[in-house]
Design an enzyme around this catalytic site. Structure first.
Site, PDB file in Angstrom:
ATOM      1  N   GLU A  48       8.948   1.848  12.488  1.00 36.17           N
ATOM      2  CA  GLU A  48       9.477   2.383  11.224  1.00 36.17           C
ATOM      3  C   GLU A  48      10.721   1.611  10.814  1.00 36.17           C
ATOM      4  O   GLU A  48      11.594   1.341  11.650  1.00 36.17           O
ATOM      5  CB  GLU A  48       9.779   3.874  11.427  1.00 36.17           C
ATOM      6  CG  GLU A  48       9.453   4.736  10.249  1.00 36.17           C
ATOM      7  CD  GLU A  48       7.955   4.839   9.940  1.00 36.17           C
ATOM      8  OE1 GLU A  48       7.441   4.024   9.153  1.00 36.17           O
ATOM      9  OE2 GLU A  48       7.325   5.765  10.473  1.00 36.17           O
ATOM     10  N   THR A  81      10.817  -1.401  10.057  1.00 39.66           N
ATOM     11  CA  THR A  81      10.770  -2.761  10.619  1.00 39.66           C
ATOM     12  C   THR A  81      10.064  -3.713   9.651  1.00 39.66           C
ATOM     13  O   THR A  81      10.179  -4.917   9.783  1.00 39.66           O
ATOM     14  CB  THR A  81       9.993  -2.773  11.949  1.00 39.66           C
ATOM     15  OG1 THR A  81       8.760  -2.075  11.746  1.00 39.66           O
ATOM     16  CG2 THR A  81      10.765  -2.108  13.058  1.00 39.66           C
ATOM     17  N   ASP A  82       9.323  -3.153   8.662  1.00 35.04           N
ATOM     18  CA  ASP A  82       8.460  -4.041   7.859  1.00 35.04           C
ATOM     19  C   ASP A  82       9.222  -4.871   6.842  1.00 35.04           C
ATOM     20  O   ASP A  82       8.688  -5.842   6.327  1.00 35.04           O
ATOM     21  CB  ASP A  82       7.303  -3.262   7.199  1.00 35.04           C
ATOM     22  CG  ASP A  82       7.746  -2.302   6.108  1.00 35.04           C
ATOM     23  OD1 ASP A  82       8.937  -1.926   6.069  1.00 35.04           O
ATOM     24  OD2 ASP A  82       6.886  -1.915   5.293  1.00 35.04           O
ATOM     25  N   SER A  99      -2.347  13.178 -14.872  1.00 37.08           N
ATOM     26  CA  SER A  99      -2.298  13.529 -13.457  1.00 37.08           C
ATOM     27  C   SER A  99      -2.854  14.935 -13.296  1.00 37.08           C
ATOM     28  O   SER A  99      -2.315  15.884 -13.860  1.00 37.08           O
ATOM     29  CB  SER A  99      -0.854  13.492 -12.950  1.00 37.08           C
ATOM     30  OG  SER A  99      -0.757  14.257 -11.767  1.00 37.08           O
ATOM     31  N   GLY A 144       5.674  11.540   3.164  1.00 37.95           N
ATOM     32  CA  GLY A 144       5.846  10.353   4.017  1.00 37.95           C
ATOM     33  C   GLY A 144       4.512   9.703   4.336  1.00 37.95           C
ATOM     34  O   GLY A 144       4.386   8.972   5.324  1.00 37.95           O
ATOM     35  N   SER A 203       2.722   7.902   2.052  1.00 43.39           N
ATOM     36  CA  SER A 203       2.544   6.737   1.197  1.00 43.39           C
ATOM     37  C   SER A 203       1.593   6.954   0.019  1.00 43.39           C
ATOM     38  O   SER A 203       0.717   6.134  -0.252  1.00 43.39           O
ATOM     39  CB  SER A 203       2.053   5.598   2.085  1.00 43.39           C
ATOM     40  OG  SER A 203       1.849   4.464   1.370  1.00 43.39           O
ATOM     41  N   GLU A 205       6.257  -1.934  -6.986  1.00 40.22           N
ATOM     42  CA  GLU A 205       7.147  -0.900  -6.441  1.00 40.22           C
ATOM     43  C   GLU A 205       8.595  -1.402  -6.351  1.00 40.22           C
ATOM     44  O   GLU A 205       9.537  -0.686  -6.672  1.00 40.22           O
ATOM     45  CB  GLU A 205       6.653  -0.439  -5.064  1.00 40.22           C
ATOM     46  CG  GLU A 205       7.567   0.589  -4.437  1.00 40.22           C
ATOM     47  CD  GLU A 205       6.868   1.750  -3.783  1.00 40.22           C
ATOM     48  OE1 GLU A 205       5.622   1.811  -3.817  1.00 40.22           O
ATOM     49  OE2 GLU A 205       7.577   2.608  -3.228  1.00 40.22           O
ATOM     50  N   ASP A 252       2.733  -0.273   3.574  1.00 42.60           N
ATOM     51  CA  ASP A 252       1.914   0.774   2.948  1.00 42.60           C
ATOM     52  C   ASP A 252       0.800   0.175   2.096  1.00 42.60           C
ATOM     53  O   ASP A 252      -0.367   0.592   2.184  1.00 42.60           O
ATOM     54  CB  ASP A 252       2.783   1.685   2.082  1.00 42.60           C
ATOM     55  CG  ASP A 252       3.906   2.312   2.884  1.00 42.60           C
ATOM     56  OD1 ASP A 252       3.855   2.223   4.118  1.00 42.60           O
ATOM     57  OD2 ASP A 252       4.822   2.878   2.279  1.00 42.60           O
TER      58      ASP A 252
END
Ligand code: GLA
Length: 359
Positions: free
Chosen positions: A14, A16-17, A46, A98, A100, A134, A146
């Protein structure tokens, strides 16, 4: 045409990406599904929010439509022309948990638009395009995990991804008589986007202060000169990277006990060193630790709320969950939810099971 993209659970690795590190996510069988058709204006619906909104190309609104219009912007930046469309978004994936949902919405929208316009795209370009949407349109400076998972995931496998080289390996999810379960804390702190960006900045400061290009050039012995906050952030990244590789080894050997220890260690590191947990999540992990049949638990995703990933012996979670719900409600006046999930394919396999080279 309907297109769906999955959410993800990251087993370990987590934050780390965006630091040239390793991650170990798998996609889950909860999806964002979109359907697009040409129109004279951009009209987005939506089902989850019960909202239909008309939006203007390249103009941010600050709500959920930015994920879709960010993709439109990124497509046009890459040279694709996008004509107006109507799009309906449906979901079986909880938002703010959490898991994604934003990447799933970006990937599903991008593929639906590409198909509607009759274009083709290389899957890796699709990933980069959604990340760009994003980062530069929505404004969260996310890593690649993600979007990569929503595109490349394979059922019954996690993906060991090296975010520095983008090399990856599918790791079979053989859990024997164990299972991964999610507990949604039902908390989403307002600060998550700004704190996320701040963590990224702090990591950049670590490299700058130590005159290094990448976290991969660093070890725990190099951190003494850093100020205490930066030292904690760096310690997390360096130790979390090692844990990802140790976790892969433990999973391959079927060593569930060790896998569980790495989850607890990761949680402690995210809580104390990276400081992205919160009281509610720590309560859940603390409550579960040491209970019969619970092997490991940790916060997943960007942090500041969201879900806890639990590794448990099959059939054992229910009992602890019932007690936990009561206690949680007592302290925080909120309900928690348990989510049983299975692994899933990513968009690439969902839409073209035979070919894996183009979408
Ligand atoms: C969010 C981001 C990811 C990753 C995680 C933390 O989910 O979108 O890129 O940084 O947080 O590991």
């Amino acid at each position: 045409m309907k297109v769906r993209a999955p959410g993800r659970v990251n087993i370990i690795g987590e934050h780390t990406d965006y630091n040239d590190g390793f991650v170990l996510p798998f996609a889950i069988d909860r999806y964002i599904e979109v359907e697009a058709k040409p129109s004279s204006r951009f009209i987005l619906t939506s089902k989850l929010y019960g909202q239909t909104l008309e939006v203007v190309k390249h103009r941010r609104t600050g709500n959920w439509t930015d994920y879709i219009m960010g993709v439109v912007w990124a497509l046009e930046e890459s040279g694709y022309r996008v004509e107006p469309f109507e799009m309906v978004v449906d979901s079986t994936l909880p938002t703010g948990a959490g898991l994604s949902s934003s990447a799933a919405l970006e990937v599903a929208s991008a593929v639906a638009i590409i198909k509607m316009m009759g274009y083709k795209i290389d899957p890796m370009d699709l990933v980069h395009l959604c990340v760009k949407a994003e980062r530069e349109f929505v404004g969260v400076r996310c890593g690649i995990m993600d979007q990569f998972t929503a595109v490349f995931a394979k059922k019954d496998h996690a993906i060991l991804l090296d975010t520095m080289t983008l090399k990856y390996e599918y790791v079979p999810l053989n859990l024997d008589d164990h299972e991964f379960v999610l507990i949604d804390s039902n908390v989403k702190h307002e600060l998550s986007a700004s704190e996320y960006n701040r963590r990224r900045q702090e990591c950049e400061m670590v490299l700058k202060s130590l005159n290094k290009k990448s976290f991969r050039e660093l070890s725990e012995n190099d951190l003494a000169s850093l100020d205490p906050i930066l030292r904690r952030r760096a310690k997390h990244v360096i130790s979390e990277n090692k844990r990802v590789l140790k976790m892969v080894d433990a999973l391959k050997k079927g060593n569930m006990f060790l896998s569980g220890c790495f989850l607890y260690e990761s949680h402690a590191s995210l809580r104390d060193l990276y400081e992205v947990s919160c009281e509610e999540i720590d309560f859940i992990v603390g409550f579960l630790k040491g209970r019969v049949g619970i092997i490991g638990a940790r916060i997943v995703g960007g942090g500041f709320g969201g879900s806890v990933l639990v590794l448990a012996r099959k059939g054992y979670i229910q009992f602890s969950f019932e007690e936990l719900s009561k206690e949680y409600k007592k302290y925080f006046k909120r309900e928690i939810k348990m989510l049983h999930v299975n692994s899933s394919d990513g968009v690439l396999k969902l839409i073209a099971p035979e070919s894996s080279s183009v979408i």
